[in-house]
Design an enzyme around this catalytic site. Structure first.
Site, PDB file in Angstrom:
ATOM      1  N   HIS A  11       0.874  -1.084   0.028  1.00 10.37           N
ATOM      2  CA  HIS A  11       0.136  -0.049   0.108  1.00 10.37           C
ATOM      3  C   HIS A  11       0.878   1.422  -0.017  1.00 10.37           C
ATOM      4  O   HIS A  11       1.993   1.101   0.176  1.00 10.37           O
ATOM      5  CB  HIS A  11      -0.916   0.061   1.284  1.00 10.37           C
ATOM      6  CG  HIS A  11      -0.299   0.075   2.608  1.00 10.37           C
ATOM      7  ND1 HIS A  11       0.377   1.094   3.115  1.00 10.37           N
ATOM      8  CD2 HIS A  11      -0.004  -0.859   3.343  1.00 10.37           C
ATOM      9  CE1 HIS A  11       1.172   0.934   4.109  1.00 10.37           C
ATOM     10  NE2 HIS A  11       0.907  -0.583   4.439  1.00 10.37           N
ATOM     11  N   GLU A  80      -1.534  -7.136   8.084  1.00  6.84           N
ATOM     12  CA  GLU A  80      -0.079  -6.760   8.357  1.00  6.84           C
ATOM     13  C   GLU A  80       0.076  -7.399  10.110  1.00  6.84           C
ATOM     14  O   GLU A  80      -1.016  -7.870  10.511  1.00  6.84           O
ATOM     15  CB  GLU A  80      -0.005  -5.372   8.553  1.00  6.84           C
ATOM     16  CG  GLU A  80       1.269  -4.946   9.155  1.00  6.84           C
ATOM     17  CD  GLU A  80       2.507  -5.282   8.326  1.00  6.84           C
ATOM     18  OE1 GLU A  80       2.754  -6.666   8.152  1.00  6.84           O
ATOM     19  OE2 GLU A  80       3.068  -4.436   7.392  1.00  6.84           O
TER      20      GLU A  80
END
Length: 199
Positions: A11, A80
């Site tokens: 990202h 994550e």
């Protein structure tokens, strides 16, 4: 033989800038959106997109899938790593509060886990399970995986045989970087290789 091509994309910059974010679900900043758009090219061709459920990945993946008119799959196992008590803190703040714990984590994340954080062995296991799941489901296709720096490090460690204790030190994984994995499957087995890594 079948060949599957998997592009991993981290990202872009989230709102709030650089920090240990982990499970903190911040959206992309305007700069982050620009970084992601710049990382995608007109000649890119994908048959499907797989995304982390985190907002900083999912919103861009949704927009891109709609624009390209290709399927989008959300995979919870590609979120994550949880950084526990470090989440929301910058590297400097972690150093001020926890001394050399941060440098020990980068050198050996197995034995220097952030307080309250997810064990890297657990993180590695769930990421590889999630990655393998979609590698199998979308075999012989071209796939974009929108995910996180930690996730990309776990996949590369698995593909390249990097020891887990060195997995956070081996590669630079900046915002919106791309890595390409090629998976060749034949009667002789499955062979995975890193084709490119563009920090």
């Amino acid at each position: 033989m079948t060949t599957t091509v998997i592009d991993l994309m981290r990202h872009g910059e989230p709102e709030g800038g650089q920090m240990f974010r982990g499970s903190k679900d911040d959206p992309l900043s305007p700069v982050g959106w620009q970084q992601m758009e710049a990382a995608v090219h007109g000649h890119d061709h994908w048959d499907a997109i797989v995304s982390s459920p985190m907002t900083r990945c999912r919103l861009f993946a949704e927009q891109l899938a709609q624009r390209r008119r290709i399927p989008l799959h959300i995979e919870d196992d590609l979120r994550e790593i949880g950084f526990g008590d470090w989440e929301g803190l910058t590297s400097r703040q972690v150093q001020e509060r926890y001394g050399d714990h941060l440098s020990r984590f980068w050198q050996d994340p197995i034995n220097s886990n952030p307080p309250g954080g997810e064990a890297i062995t657990d993180f590695y296991q769930r990421v590889t399970l999630g990655f393998d799941r979609w590698q199998d489901k979308l075999a012989s296709q071209r796939i974009l995986v929108v995910c996180h720096g930690g996730v990309i490090r776990m996949v590369l460690a698995n593909v390249l045989g990097i020891p887990l204790e060195k997995s956070f030190a081996g590669f630079s994984v900046p915002y919106a970087c791309r890595s390409r994995i090629q998976v060749d499957q034949s009667e002789f087995g499955t062979f995975r290789s890193l084709v490119s890594h563009q920090p």
